[in-house]
Design an enzyme around this catalytic site. Sequence first.
Site, PDB file in Angstrom:
ATOM      1  N   SER A 169      -9.656   1.660   3.110  1.00  0.00           N
ATOM      2  CA  SER A 169      -8.804   2.479   2.294  1.00  0.00           C
ATOM      3  C   SER A 169      -7.795   1.698   1.454  1.00  0.00           C
ATOM      4  CB  SER A 169      -8.046   3.473   3.179  1.00  0.00           C
ATOM      5  OG  SER A 169      -7.180   2.783   4.062  1.00  0.00           O
ATOM      6  N   SER A 183      -9.655  -1.115   7.070  1.00  0.00           N
ATOM      7  CA  SER A 183      -9.104  -0.889   5.734  1.00  0.00           C
ATOM      8  C   SER A 183      -8.435  -2.066   5.039  1.00  0.00           C
ATOM      9  CB  SER A 183      -8.114   0.263   5.761  1.00  0.00           C
ATOM     10  OG  SER A 183      -8.838   1.460   5.679  1.00  0.00           O
ATOM     11  N   LYS A 206       0.852  -1.186   0.000  1.00  0.00           N
ATOM     12  CA  LYS A 206       0.000   0.000   0.000  1.00  0.00           C
ATOM     13  C   LYS A 206       0.889   1.238   0.000  1.00  0.00           C
ATOM     14  CE  LYS A 206      -3.813   1.896   2.829  1.00  0.00           C
ATOM     15  NZ  LYS A 206      -4.673   1.600   3.991  1.00  0.00           N
TER      16      LYS A 206
HETATM   17  N1  GLN Z   1     -13.066   3.431   6.766  1.00  0.00           N
HETATM   18  C1  GLN Z   1     -12.371   3.800   7.957  1.00  0.00           C
HETATM   19  C2  GLN Z   1     -12.030   5.264   7.940  1.00  0.00           C
HETATM   20  O1  GLN Z   1     -12.415   5.913   7.021  1.00  0.00           O
HETATM   21  C3  GLN Z   1     -11.176   2.917   8.155  1.00  0.00           C
HETATM   22  C4  GLN Z   1      -9.940   3.381   7.524  1.00  0.00           C
HETATM   23  C5  GLN Z   1      -8.742   2.524   7.825  1.00  0.00           C
HETATM   24  O2  GLN Z   1      -8.851   1.424   8.373  1.00  0.00           O
HETATM   25  N2  GLN Z   1      -7.583   3.036   7.506  1.00  0.00           N
HETATM   26  O3  GLN Z   1     -11.398   5.777   8.795  1.00  0.00           O
END
Ligand code: GLN
Length: 473
Positions: A154, A178, A79
């Site tokens: 994400s 994420s 990532k």
């Molecule tokens: N969807 C969650 C957020 O927007 C999780 C994001 C993540 O795990 N980095 O914060």
Amino acid sequence: MKELTSDIKTHRQNLLSGKVSCLETVRFFLGKIEETQDLNIFSGVFKERALAQAESLDKRIKESPDSLGKLAGVIISIKDNLCLTGEEVSAASKILEGFTSPYTATAVERLEAEDAIIIGRTNCDEFAMGSANEHSFYGPTKNPVSPEHVPGGSSGGAAASVIADCCHIALGSDTGGSVRQPAGFCGIYGIKPTYGRVSRHGLLAYASSFDQIGVLGKNIEDVALALEIISGEDPFDTTCAKLPVPAYSRAESRKSPMRIAYFKGIFGEGIDQDIKDAFFKYVSELKEAGNTAEEVDFSSSEFVVPTYYVLTTAEASSNLSRYDGVRFGYRHPEASTLEEVYRMSRTEGFGKEVKKRIMLGNFVLSSGYYDAYYQKAQRVRRNIQNEITSIFQEYDFILLPVSPVSPWKIGEKNSDPVSVYLSDIFTVTANLAGIPAVSFPVGKHANGLPIGLQLMAPAFKEEKLITFLMRKA
Ligand code: GLN
């Protein structure tokens, strides 16, 4: 070529028997990356580096096969918030434009030490803030299963890179879902380990008391092997546990029945019928196989999303203060005073979602509101942890859907960001409690998009989760 996308164990056999070479493997995956460019999966490809590594590995396969690491010739994407020396890393943000990593993240270094080939960095939500990969400086990633739809976020690029056959496995990060949610949206496995299982050194921070690096793959065995390699104590991260790492990849499927809990009252309004059906079908399969699966109370349910957003935005506002236009990345070319450097660089460098979260974080931390929001959320987090711990006194796992909704169309939720935050309801609990969770595919919606479920276990019980899913697989 089918041989090249096989599981890691088979791939190793194919390399050692000379059926395929590392160079062929790298060329094949580079070709796939090229072919799928429209899906916007990668923000950078490490072509020369990967080809050079493949060449030297091919030599070693011939000359000293015994010296090969456990991931020899395995193609991995990382990532775009993980550092790799000499390569750009951006967290999908303009603010890091042109920034090159001065060192390699511990997790990535451990993969390379086992002769894995890192093929490129994957698109994601800016600073890992999002659930659909729609908040990226590079634009959205499309779901390879259905390109009109989001791949989740994400780590949307990470999940897409695996299902589109651009690598064998992917590293992502999981602060509130994420890794698991994009894995669910793309129909693959994704593990978020216990907080402190994997070093965060070299992971660009979003919310430090939540962030963990996780692995995405097409089968649990590959995920287990990579997790085993990246886990364990690291002097560069003092929150990383000094506990021995079990050999997850050698775990054998266990036959003893498990006690599985699921939360009462979560299938009300707002949850997709297909997901509910898949969930209860899985529950009956579990019971038929001799496990117990029972409803339990989880009174904190309604608090998990607000608590997550208060605490993570607070931590993010502090973590992101380092991007000041001075030390690294983007500096506004017209700024002349120091104040202008800060203001103009940050105004242009950060996207809308990130700015929203910095503002919210500063608000909940400001004097006058600190007690009412930040401190209260800390207390609620403790209650959530206690409630989860007491459930685990009687149960081995907690079963949950990954998401209450199916992957949406790109752009469809632009006018309703709150519904996107609420869709994190099933994933944030594991991060609030610091416990491990794995998402796994269980079926498909009528439109062909995947449905995933997840199992959570007590801290440091990754092996138990893995053995259980091996049995199901
Ligand atoms: N969807 C969650 C957020 O927007 C999780 C994001 C993540 O795990 N980095 O914060």
